[in-house]
Write a protein that holds these residues in place. Structure first.
Motif, PDB file in Angstrom:
ATOM      1  N   HIS A  10       0.839  -1.190   0.000  1.00 35.14           N
ATOM      2  CA  HIS A  10       0.000   0.000   0.000  1.00 35.14           C
ATOM      3  C   HIS A  10       0.875   1.241   0.000  1.00 35.14           C
ATOM      4  O   HIS A  10       1.694   1.430   0.890  1.00 35.14           O
ATOM      5  CB  HIS A  10      -0.935   0.023   1.211  1.00 35.14           C
ATOM      6  N   THR A  34      -9.564   7.737   8.237  1.00 35.57           N
ATOM      7  CA  THR A  34      -9.617   6.584   7.319  1.00 35.57           C
ATOM      8  C   THR A  34      -8.241   5.897   7.354  1.00 35.57           C
ATOM      9  O   THR A  34      -7.540   5.869   6.343  1.00 35.57           O
ATOM     10  CB  THR A  34      -9.916   7.073   5.885  1.00 35.57           C
ATOM     11  N   ARG A  37      -4.528   1.038   5.918  1.00 35.24           N
ATOM     12  CA  ARG A  37      -3.330   0.239   6.157  1.00 35.24           C
ATOM     13  C   ARG A  37      -2.244   1.045   6.880  1.00 35.24           C
ATOM     14  O   ARG A  37      -1.107   0.607   6.998  1.00 35.24           O
ATOM     15  CB  ARG A  37      -2.816  -0.335   4.843  1.00 35.24           C
ATOM     16  N   GLY A  38      -2.611   2.243   7.322  1.00 36.47           N
ATOM     17  CA  GLY A  38      -1.731   2.986   8.224  1.00 36.47           C
ATOM     18  C   GLY A  38      -0.633   3.805   7.577  1.00 36.47           C
ATOM     19  O   GLY A  38       0.235   4.331   8.274  1.00 36.47           O
ATOM     20  N   GLY A  39      -0.647   3.955   6.256  1.00 36.01           N
ATOM     21  CA  GLY A  39       0.425   4.693   5.578  1.00 36.01           C
ATOM     22  C   GLY A  39       0.513   6.150   6.032  1.00 36.01           C
ATOM     23  O   GLY A  39       1.590   6.634   6.396  1.00 36.01           O
ATOM     24  N   HIS A  40      -0.607   6.850   6.020  1.00 38.40           N
ATOM     25  CA  HIS A  40      -0.595   8.255   6.432  1.00 38.40           C
ATOM     26  C   HIS A  40      -0.383   8.375   7.939  1.00 38.40           C
ATOM     27  O   HIS A  40       0.352   9.248   8.406  1.00 38.40           O
ATOM     28  CB  HIS A  40      -1.898   8.960   6.017  1.00 38.40           C
ATOM     29  N   ASP A  55     -11.034   3.503  11.647  1.00 34.07           N
ATOM     30  CA  ASP A  55     -11.487   2.853  10.421  1.00 34.07           C
ATOM     31  C   ASP A  55     -12.728   2.041  10.764  1.00 34.07           C
ATOM     32  O   ASP A  55     -12.862   1.545  11.879  1.00 34.07           O
ATOM     33  CB  ASP A  55     -10.409   1.931   9.822  1.00 34.07           C
ATOM     34  N   GLN A  56     -13.623   1.916   9.790  1.00 27.89           N
ATOM     35  CA  GLN A  56     -14.834   1.145  10.054  1.00 27.89           C
ATOM     36  C   GLN A  56     -14.653  -0.327   9.709  1.00 27.89           C
ATOM     37  O   GLN A  56     -15.548  -1.135   9.962  1.00 27.89           O
ATOM     38  CB  GLN A  56     -16.010   1.719   9.279  1.00 27.89           C
ATOM     39  N   GLY A  82     -14.767   2.329  13.913  1.00 24.94           N
ATOM     40  CA  GLY A  82     -16.015   3.086  13.862  1.00 24.94           C
ATOM     41  C   GLY A  82     -16.129   3.862  12.573  1.00 24.94           C
ATOM     42  O   GLY A  82     -15.167   3.973  11.802  1.00 24.94           O
ATOM     43  N   ASN A  83     -17.323   4.393  12.365  1.00 24.40           N
ATOM     44  CA  ASN A  83     -17.604   5.161  11.166  1.00 24.40           C
ATOM     45  C   ASN A  83     -17.294   6.637  11.447  1.00 24.40           C
ATOM     46  O   ASN A  83     -17.709   7.167  12.477  1.00 24.40           O
ATOM     47  CB  ASN A  83     -19.089   5.003  10.831  1.00 24.40           C
ATOM     48  N   PHE A  84     -16.599   7.292  10.518  1.00 25.51           N
ATOM     49  CA  PHE A  84     -16.243   8.691  10.799  1.00 25.51           C
ATOM     50  C   PHE A  84     -17.469   9.602  10.863  1.00 25.51           C
ATOM     51  O   PHE A  84     -17.378  10.744  11.305  1.00 25.51           O
ATOM     52  CB  PHE A  84     -15.153   9.217   9.868  1.00 25.51           C
ATOM     53  N   ASP A 105      -8.889  10.143   3.819  1.00 22.58           N
ATOM     54  CA  ASP A 105      -8.372   9.607   2.553  1.00 22.58           C
ATOM     55  C   ASP A 105      -9.447   8.614   2.101  1.00 22.58           C
ATOM     56  O   ASP A 105      -9.452   7.459   2.522  1.00 22.58           O
ATOM     57  CB  ASP A 105      -7.014   8.934   2.829  1.00 22.58           C
ATOM     58  N   GLY A 107     -12.432   6.393  -0.042  1.00 26.82           N
ATOM     59  CA  GLY A 107     -12.367   5.254  -0.962  1.00 26.82           C
ATOM     60  C   GLY A 107     -11.923   3.981  -0.277  1.00 26.82           C
ATOM     61  O   GLY A 107     -12.068   3.820   0.928  1.00 26.82           O
ATOM     62  N   GLN A 112      -8.904  -3.898   0.799  1.00 28.03           N
ATOM     63  CA  GLN A 112     -10.325  -4.088   0.460  1.00 28.03           C
ATOM     64  C   GLN A 112     -10.495  -4.430  -1.022  1.00 28.03           C
ATOM     65  O   GLN A 112     -11.223  -5.361  -1.360  1.00 28.03           O
ATOM     66  CB  GLN A 112     -11.123  -2.819   0.816  1.00 28.03           C
TER      67      GLN A 112
END
Ligand SMILES: C[S@@+](CC[C@H](N)C(=O)[O-])C[C@H]1O[C@@H](n2cnc3c(N)ncnc32)[C@H](O)[C@@H]1O
Length: 309
Positions: A10, A34, A37-40, A55-56, A82-84, A105, A107, A112
């Motif tokens: 990723h 969001t 995969r933790g990149g940001h 993240d949901q 959870g959902n933002f 971020d 999408g 996924q």
């Protein structure tokens, strides 16, 4: 060719632009709404910031907890499922109004896209498309139970699909014979409609239908509107809201939201034109091709957090 999910690397999109957009300062708390995969998140931590990573998707949360095991112990990161759209209840009350930056971020993550939940039209999977397994609506439920007109509306409005009518008709006819359960059954129907209409295009014929379904299943536009409102509340004065979107429906919502804040005098500045990836980034990370980044800086904090609960 379909990549092996476990080997898909990723690459976070527009990473440098996100970091400078957030103005990461050491010790400041940031929300990665969001985290995927933790990149940001990783980059914000490396720049000295602390992160509330949300993240949901339950699989993403499991991966994030493993990846940031050390930072969790050091209390530099908080990871929450959870959902933002529910950001206000996911951020500790005492941090509301004190967050230095919120990142969206939008999408899907590579996990996924290439995973088993039916997001890709290139793989045969069950028609699921849920980012969160707590969501009761699946793509199969929509395809098999919604009326012909509801399907038409979804394909037209959320996929901007020109053949929305004939595709809705074809689904209606096919499901009267047998339930449509898999991605390849749906792809076959859509490709058949394109073939009959003698329409050729550069992208795969199922692209827009899959996008529309994913947006509908995950209520992506509604969540984005609500998430942006919440982000604005959790930000401190001078805090930054940074959003990367991948299609025009999302970008329009972000643009309108930021311009409205500017008009109301609640934003100090917003990006006039979206920032896009350069050719070098697109070459190494094709996912960045349609990314648009917008930034807004909050001017003042007027909302009394106590009134929100
Ligand atoms: C493009 S990925 C993010 C990638 C991440 N920035 C990285 O560097 O790894 C988008 C992620 O947002 C999550 N997501 C999408 N909508 C969400 C929502 N409403 N609430 C919480 N997470 C959401 C998805 O589950 C997915 O993991």
């Amino acid at each position: 060719m379909i990549p092996d999910k476990s080997r898909v690397r990723h690459i976070p999109v527009l990473l440098n632009e996100v970091l400078s957009g957030l103005e990461v300062e050491p010790g400041g708390w940031f929300v990665d709404a969001t985290a995927g995969r933790g990149g940001h998140t990783k980059a914000i931590l490396e720049s000295g910031g602390k992160v509330i990573a949300l993240d949901q998707d339950q699989d993403a949360i499991t991966e994030l907890k493993l990846k940031f095991d050390q930072e969790l112990k050091e209390e530099r990161v908080v990871i929450k499922e959870g959902n933002f759209a529910n950001l206000l209840s996911l951020v500790d009350k005492e941090r509301i109004g004190k967050i230095s930056g919120v990142l969206f971020d939008l999408g899907m993550s590579t996990q996924q896209i290439w995973g088993p939940r039916g997001f890709s039209f290139l793989k045969s999977e069950a028609l699921d498309m849920r980012m969160s397994l707590t969501n009761e609506v699946t793509a199969a439920k929509i395809i098999n139970n919604y009326s012909r007109n509801e399907l038409y509306e979804i394909f037209r409005r959320l996929g901007e699909e020109n053949l929305a009518g004939p595709i809705a008709d074809a689904i209606f006819r096919a499901r009267a014979i047998k339930r449509i359960e898999t991605t390849d059954e749906l792809v076959e129907i859509v490709v058949g409609v394109y073939h009959q209409a003698h329409v050729q295009q550069k992208i795969h014929p199922a692209t827009r239908v899959f996008q529309a379904l994913r947006i509908a299943v995950n209520r992506e536009l509604e969540n984005l509107r609500q998430g942006l409102e919440c982000a604005w509340i959790v930000l401190r004065s001078g805090g930054r809201c940074v959003v990367i979107s991948f299609h025009s429906l999302e970008d329009r919502i972000v643009k309108q939201f930021f311009l409205n804040k500017l008009r109301l005098g609640e934003a100090e500045s917003v990006t006039k034109q979206p920032i896009v990836a350069n050719r070098v980034e697109i070459k190494s990370n094709p996912a960045a091709r349609s990314a648009k980044l917008r930034i807004a800086k909050k001017l003042k904090y007027e909302q009394d957090a106590k009134t929100l609960f």
